[in-house]
Design an enzyme around this catalytic site. Structure first.
Site, short mmCIF file in Angstrom:
data_model
loop_
_atom_site.label_atom_id
_atom_site.label_comp_id
_atom_site.label_asym_id
_atom_site.label_seq_id
_atom_site.Cartn_x
_atom_site.Cartn_y
_atom_site.Cartn_z
N HIS A 32 4.84 -48.47 58.71
CA HIS A 32 6.44 -48.71 59.04
C HIS A 32 6.89 -49.67 58.45
CE1 HIS A 32 9.90 -48.04 61.92
NE2 HIS A 32 10.38 -48.68 61.09
N ASP A 86 14.51 -43.10 60.72
CA ASP A 86 14.48 -44.70 61.13
C ASP A 86 15.70 -45.34 60.61
OD1 ASP A 86 13.08 -46.70 62.72
OD2 ASP A 86 12.83 -47.68 60.60
N ASP A 103 7.45 -52.81 60.83
CA ASP A 103 8.79 -52.77 60.75
C ASP A 103 9.61 -53.71 59.86
OD1 ASP A 103 11.35 -51.60 60.97
OD2 ASP A 103 11.67 -52.14 62.88
O1 DOR Z 1 15.68 -53.81 63.02
C1 DOR Z 1 15.54 -52.93 62.44
N1 DOR Z 1 16.01 -52.92 61.09
N2 DOR Z 1 15.25 -51.83 63.10
C2 DOR Z 1 15.58 -50.63 62.60
O2 DOR Z 1 15.49 -49.48 62.91
C3 DOR Z 1 16.10 -50.53 60.85
C4 DOR Z 1 15.75 -51.85 60.16
C5 DOR Z 1 16.31 -51.86 58.95
O3 DOR Z 1 16.18 -50.95 58.14
O4 DOR Z 1 17.06 -52.96 58.53
ZN ZN Z 2 13.49 -48.29 63.63
#
Ligand code: DOR
Ligand code: ZN
Length: 437
Positions: free
Chosen positions: A63, A155, A321
């Site tokens: 991710h 997402d 993430d």
């Molecule tokens: O904090 C986040 N940033 N959560 C997400 O689900 C998307 C991500 C982003 O693309 O900046």
């Molecule tokens: Zn997310």
């Protein structure tokens, strides 16, 4: 001429084979050739002295936001993969919330082409579930599957409509690919910028309750049971989410989940500018927008649940993430700031604090960054078996360093860890036998 590298005298950890011993490792022509107590130097081999260091499979990140196409000012495939290599990763999965979204063949083909031209490591694309990530109409999932996407996700946003989620899970079951959902009920999270609790009250910020995540996790488990599809819960962050997943797994439901380094190591107190969970004067870093992330940093009890569930296996693996943002996106009020943390280059160092504090074995940590995400992908990577790709990460578990985002390769300097001391540093990363960091 054949390319040979001999990595000498390191502590080789390969959870896939139960290996944890001091040994040499030989890479020939991009592939793992041999692990043995003492391998004599072949002619023309490069030597890497790994005494005192850990030698393990390259990390896999399921991710990651690489921002290309469309937001190259935040990150590109080139900078994002170079940052990943610096963080010990040799495989990253690229989230489709690009502009345009990765909802059709041409965008995915573009990403694959750019990766071939500019990436230093393996890039596996994720297709979007719906067209434009708008949640209304399914993307051409089977065409995206033909191009090699490893799953589907909107997402950044959830798949809000339960019937769309049902259809997506039905299709993906046929394609044998997961739907990766960002679970957040929009009406429960509307306008919120951090976790709902006493810290949000104290700071006067609107919070999102744990239920915003858990209600959708419960729904998705039910829909996975209905359709036989595989739902993967992105960035699980609450104790309640874990309880739901644990019982669904016990029932045989096809549900998996990941946790980020920040949800394992930081609490909502970070938004007060200190890590303490009692009433203290606000720290100088209070309201640091670099601590604004979605899902938000949660309570101490949630973090404890994340660590325990990773150890016991309810949580399948760690994913970063990595969400790079520009200074403009973050140099604003907490309310107005973008959500996201730049994670790739601090992931290992921050996770090693768990090992240092005796909360996790280093073998478990490495397994959750290598073998377990590989199992999710169904790919023969993330291990050091003879004949597999020479994807190797070398770690100094004792090196102490200070986080300076100015040193990041990533364009995203947005980390709440600026100035923190971390113990554990990536010393080198090899991808397909070539040193990429
Ligand atoms: O904090 C986040 N940033 N959560 C997400 O689900 C998307 C991500 C982003 O693309 O900046
Ligand atoms: Zn997310």
């Amino acid at each position: 001429m054949t390319l040979k590298t001999l990595i000498k005298g390191g502590r080789i950890i390969d959870p896939s084979q139960g290996i944890d011993k001091i040994s040499d490792l030989l890479i020939v022509d991009g592939l793992v050739k041999e692990i043995n107590t003492s391998i004599s130097k072949p002619r023309n081999a490069e030597i890497f002295n790994a005494e005192g260091l850990i030698v393990c499979p390259g990390f896999i990140d399921i991710h990651c936001h690489l921002r290309e196409p469309g937001e190259e000012y935040k990150e590109t495939i080139q900078t994002g993969t170079a940052a990943a290599a610096a963080g010990g990763f040799t495989t990253v999965c690229a989230m489709p919330n690009t502009q345009p979204a990765m909802d059709n063949q041409s965008v995915v083909e573009y990403v694959l082409k750019k990766a071939k031209e500019t990436a230093s490591i393996r890039v596996l694309p994720i297709g979007s579930v719906t067209i434009g990530r708008k949640g209304k109409q399914l993307s051409e999932m089977s065409e995206l599957a033909d191009l090699g996407v490893i799953g589907f996700s909107d997402d950044g946003d959830p798949v809000e409509d339960p019937n769309i989620m049902r259809q997506a899970l039905s299709y993906s079951a046929g394609l044998k690919l997961p739907i990766i959902n960002h679970c957040e009920v929009p009406s429960l999270a509307d306008g919120a910028s951090m976790n709902e609790g006493w810290v949000s009250n104290r700071l006067g910020l609107k919070g999102m309750p744990s239920s915003a995540e858990e209600v959708m996790v419960a729904r998705d488990i039910s829909l996975a049971e209905l359709t036989g599809g595989h739902v993967h819960i992105a960035h699980a962050s609450t104790r309640g989410t874990i309880d739901l997943i644990r019982s669904a797994k016990a029932n045989g439901t096809k549900v998996t989940c990941e946790v980020t380094p920040h949800h394992l190591t930081l609490t909502e107190n970070t938004v007060m500018g200190h890590g303490k969970d009692d009433f203290q004067p606000l720290g100088t870093n209070a309201y640091d927008t670099n601590a604004k992330v979605n899902p938000p940093l949660r309570s101490k009890s949630d973090v404890a649940s994340m660590i325990e569930s990773l150890n016991t296996g309810t949580i399948d693996f760690i994913a970063t993430d990595h969400a790079p943002h520009s200074e403009v996106d973050k140099m604003t009020t907490f309310q107005d700031s973008s959500f996201g943390i730049s994670v790739l280059e601090t992931a290992l160092g921050s996770l090693m604090t768990l090992v240092d504090q005796g909360q996790m074995e280093v073998n478990t940590l490495i397994k959750k960054l290598t073998n377990d995400p590989a199992t999710f992908l169904g790919m023969d990577i993330g291990n050091l078996k003879t004949g597999t790709s020479g994807d190797i990460t070398i770690i100094d578990p004792n090196e102490i360093w200070t986080v300076d985002p100015g040193d990041f390769i990533s364009k995203g300097k947005n980390t709440p860890l600026e100035g923190s001391l971390l113990k554990g540093k990536i010393k080198a990363t090899f991808y397909q036998g070539t040193k990429v960091y």
